[in-house]
Design an enzyme around this catalytic site. Structure first.
Site, PDB file in Angstrom:
ATOM      1  N   LYS A 178      -4.148   0.541  17.589  1.00 32.41           N
ATOM      2  CA  LYS A 178      -3.591   0.643  16.241  1.00 32.41           C
ATOM      3  C   LYS A 178      -3.095   2.069  16.056  1.00 32.41           C
ATOM      4  O   LYS A 178      -3.876   3.002  15.879  1.00 32.41           O
ATOM      5  CB  LYS A 178      -4.649   0.338  15.179  1.00 32.41           C
ATOM      6  N   GLU A 181      -0.381   4.307  10.737  1.00 33.51           N
ATOM      7  CA  GLU A 181       0.619   3.537   9.987  1.00 33.51           C
ATOM      8  C   GLU A 181       1.858   4.370   9.686  1.00 33.51           C
ATOM      9  O   GLU A 181       2.918   3.826   9.376  1.00 33.51           O
ATOM     10  CB  GLU A 181       0.017   2.982   8.694  1.00 33.51           C
ATOM     11  N   GLY A 231      -8.832  11.442  15.003  1.00 30.40           N
ATOM     12  CA  GLY A 231      -8.423  11.554  13.607  1.00 30.40           C
ATOM     13  C   GLY A 231      -9.370  12.452  12.859  1.00 30.40           C
ATOM     14  O   GLY A 231      -9.995  13.342  13.447  1.00 30.40           O
ATOM     15  N   GLY A 232      -9.509  12.213  11.574  1.00 30.07           N
ATOM     16  CA  GLY A 232     -10.295  13.095  10.720  1.00 30.07           C
ATOM     17  C   GLY A 232     -11.790  12.803  10.771  1.00 30.07           C
ATOM     18  O   GLY A 232     -12.218  11.707  11.149  1.00 30.07           O
ATOM     19  N   THR A 235     -13.099   9.797   8.533  1.00 32.05           N
ATOM     20  CA  THR A 235     -12.796   8.495   9.139  1.00 32.05           C
ATOM     21  C   THR A 235     -13.652   8.284  10.379  1.00 32.05           C
ATOM     22  O   THR A 235     -14.144   7.178  10.627  1.00 32.05           O
ATOM     23  CB  THR A 235     -11.291   8.406   9.490  1.00 32.05           C
ATOM     24  N   GLY A 236     -13.851   9.349  11.155  1.00 34.70           N
ATOM     25  CA  GLY A 236     -14.685   9.243  12.355  1.00 34.70           C
ATOM     26  C   GLY A 236     -16.099   8.801  12.032  1.00 34.70           C
ATOM     27  O   GLY A 236     -16.689   7.966  12.727  1.00 34.70           O
ATOM     28  N   GLU A 253     -12.638  12.012  18.631  1.00 33.38           N
ATOM     29  CA  GLU A 253     -12.076  13.370  18.645  1.00 33.38           C
ATOM     30  C   GLU A 253     -11.659  13.664  17.212  1.00 33.38           C
ATOM     31  O   GLU A 253     -10.727  13.063  16.692  1.00 33.38           O
ATOM     32  CB  GLU A 253     -10.879  13.431  19.613  1.00 33.38           C
TER      33      GLU A 253
END
Ligand code: TXE
Length: 494
Positions: A178, A181, A231-232, A235-236, A253
């Protein structure tokens, strides 16, 4: 790949629209213009992709392909990337707004990544173990994990994807990716390449869409064996929690707050030039950006004055503006975040020396933010502790080596950092003392696919690139083969 009729889900070897027909328009952050329309995948689409990936894995056409042949396939991908470099770079520049030259450099790095994993695909065949019994053949083999859920960000869309796709395929997995977006196009192009080169159906799947809809399925689905995410931090954490419910392997990461330490004996011009590069390359939208400048107090005034003068002369522009030296941020929302981050830093006592604004009327069409230097920062300033993820360098000073190390390690992150000195012993001591996954001595930013990349502390879990980058996508199995079976006698017959 057919971006404009919005059939951009690649599932089980075929392009398809979202099951509910939903689409999203992609905007170039450098110009505000529409780049294309892609399908907005749904949870049902994501589940369909996972099912296809599982079928392909169980069917075994790819995982049973000899590792050396899987490696050859990746070498062909690298060659194809080279052949289609201009097309790929243009697509990346349009989605991200980054300058075409930077996107071209990314494409070279992506080809190198496929080449590296192509070469090492068969380098990890396992090992024999001495079981202490001559009748026993004991060996450890490395097997693919199964279906990998790959979730990537918008700053280096295809580069981050290639760090995951190449080792996942080298190890014999199937995957569902994914992309962000905001920046899906080059991930769609690579799916096209994998398909055209004959990857078995269902091994590679792409579902465009949001984290909440598509990403959440990948992190929670019981048939996904591993999630690799870049990502951030927030979110991780959410992904780690979600993946824990089905006890998946995870690789994360999550960015950094990366110190760039300048000792007074450093090569001044090189250190200054690289300090600009560390903080402002790609508008600071780099997880390893050296945005925390830590400079010895004896040279700080001159160094920061020169840094500010050079920062003020950096030219911002869109992806195809040949006079531009740096590009925009990714979105209006992200620019608002960076604006707030700088304002909070100033409110907490930092001195704004340059930047701190959007760059004037000529930059209204894109999401630009001028290179910014926040001087006289204290360690607890939020601008020093938070990952701003924009072209913003904070400045702190130090007196002693111990103090420099303490400042550089005073962060919850630990992705990368640099030390500038001409003294070998200082370089050695400081590089060993920094609690960061990559340390540069007298340089900033270079990485090579042969060397591991990843974070200490809250910068992540696991490693990408290098031999460890392949092992992330494998699991060890111990096979204990007794060639002379015998009665054990533990439970004698009554
Ligand atoms: O990234 P997110 P955002 C940092 C940077 C930035 C911050 C937030 O500090 O300001 O992160 O950026 C998908 N389940 N980095 O919000 O959310 C999402 O769709 C599964 C550092 O834009 O981390 C996208 O594909 N997936 C960084 C991907 O996660 C989810 C690069 C990254 O988006 C999800 C980018 C969910 N619940 C930002 N929510 C780096 N390490 O280089 C979102 N996603």
């Amino acid at each position: 790949m057919t971006s404009n009729n919005a059939e951009t889900l690649f599932i089980d070897g075929a392009w398809a629209p979202a099951e509910n027909g939903a689409t999203r328009t992609i905007i170039c952050p450098g110009t505000g213009e529409e780049v294309g329309t892609v399908s907005e995948g749904t949870p049902a689409d994501a589940r369909r992709a996972v099912a296809a990936a599982k079928r392909a894995f169980d069917d075994g056409a790819w995982r049973r392909t000899p590792a050396a042949e899987r490696g050859d396939f990746l070498l062909r991908v690298a060659a194809e990337m080279g052949r289609r470099k201009a097309e790929f770079a243009r697509a990346e520049a349009l989605d991200t707004g980054k300058r075409l030259v930077e996107a071209e450099a990314d494409m070279d790095d992506i080809a190198s990544c496929f080449r590296y994993f192509g070469k090492i695909a068969d380098s990890h065949p396992g090992r024999l173990v001495d079981a202490g019994n001559p009748a026993v053949i004991s060996r450890v083999v490395y097997e693919p994990v199964g279906v990998c859920g790959l979730i990537t960000p918008w700053n280096f869309p295809l580069l981050q994807a290639s760090w995951k796709i190449a080792p996942a395929l080298a190890a014999g997995n199937s995957f569902v990716i994914k992309p962000s977006e905001l920046t899906p196009h080059t991930t769609l192009l690579i799916a096209e390449v994998l398909n055209d080169l004959g990857l078995p159906r269902g091994v590679a799947n792409v579902v465009t869409g949001t984290g909440a809809d598509v990403g959440a399925v990948l992190t929670s689905h019981e048939d996904v064996g591993m999630v690799s995410f870049t990502g951030g931090l927030a979110t991780g954490r959410a992904i780690a929690e979600s993946a824990a419910k089905t006890v998946k392997k995870i690789a994360l990461e999550l960015g950094g707050k990366n110190p760039n330490v300048i000792f007074p004996d450093a090569d001044y011009d090189a250190a200054l030039d690289n300090a600009l590069n560390a903080g402002f390359l790609d508008s600071g939208l780099v997880c390893s950006a050296g945005t925390r400048l830590i400079v010895h107090e004896s040279i700080a005034r001159r160094f920061v004055d020169d840094l500010v003068e050079r920062a003020n002369s950096i030219v911002m522009g869109g992806p195809f503006d040949e006079s531009a030296q740096t590009g925009p941020l990714i979105s209006k929302e992200h620019r608002d975040k960076v604006t707030d981050y700088v304002n909070r830093g100033v409110a907490a006592g930092a001195r704004l020396r340059c930047g701190g604004h959007w760059g004037g009327a000529e930059h209204e069409a894109g999401f630009f933010y001028a290179p910014t230097v926040l001087d006289e920062c204290t360690r607890d300033n939020p601008a020093v502790q938070e990952e701003g993820f924009g072209p913003v360098i904070t400045v702190e000073t130090f007196r002693t080596e111990e103090e420099a190390i303490a400042i550089a390690n005073d962060t919850m992150y630990g992705l990368s950092g640099a030390v500038w000195t001409t003294d070998m012993a200082t370089a050695n001591r400081v590089s060993r003392a920094l609690q960061h996954g990559t340390v540069w001595i007298n340089d900033y930013h270079p990485y090579i696919p042969q060397a591991e990349w990843g974070g200490f502390k809250m910068s992540g879990i696991g490693r990408e690139l290098g031999p460890s980058g392949l092992e992330e996508y494998q699991q060890a199995k111990h096979i204990y083969h007794n060639t002379e079976p015998a009665v054990t006698g533990w439970f004698p017959k009554a």
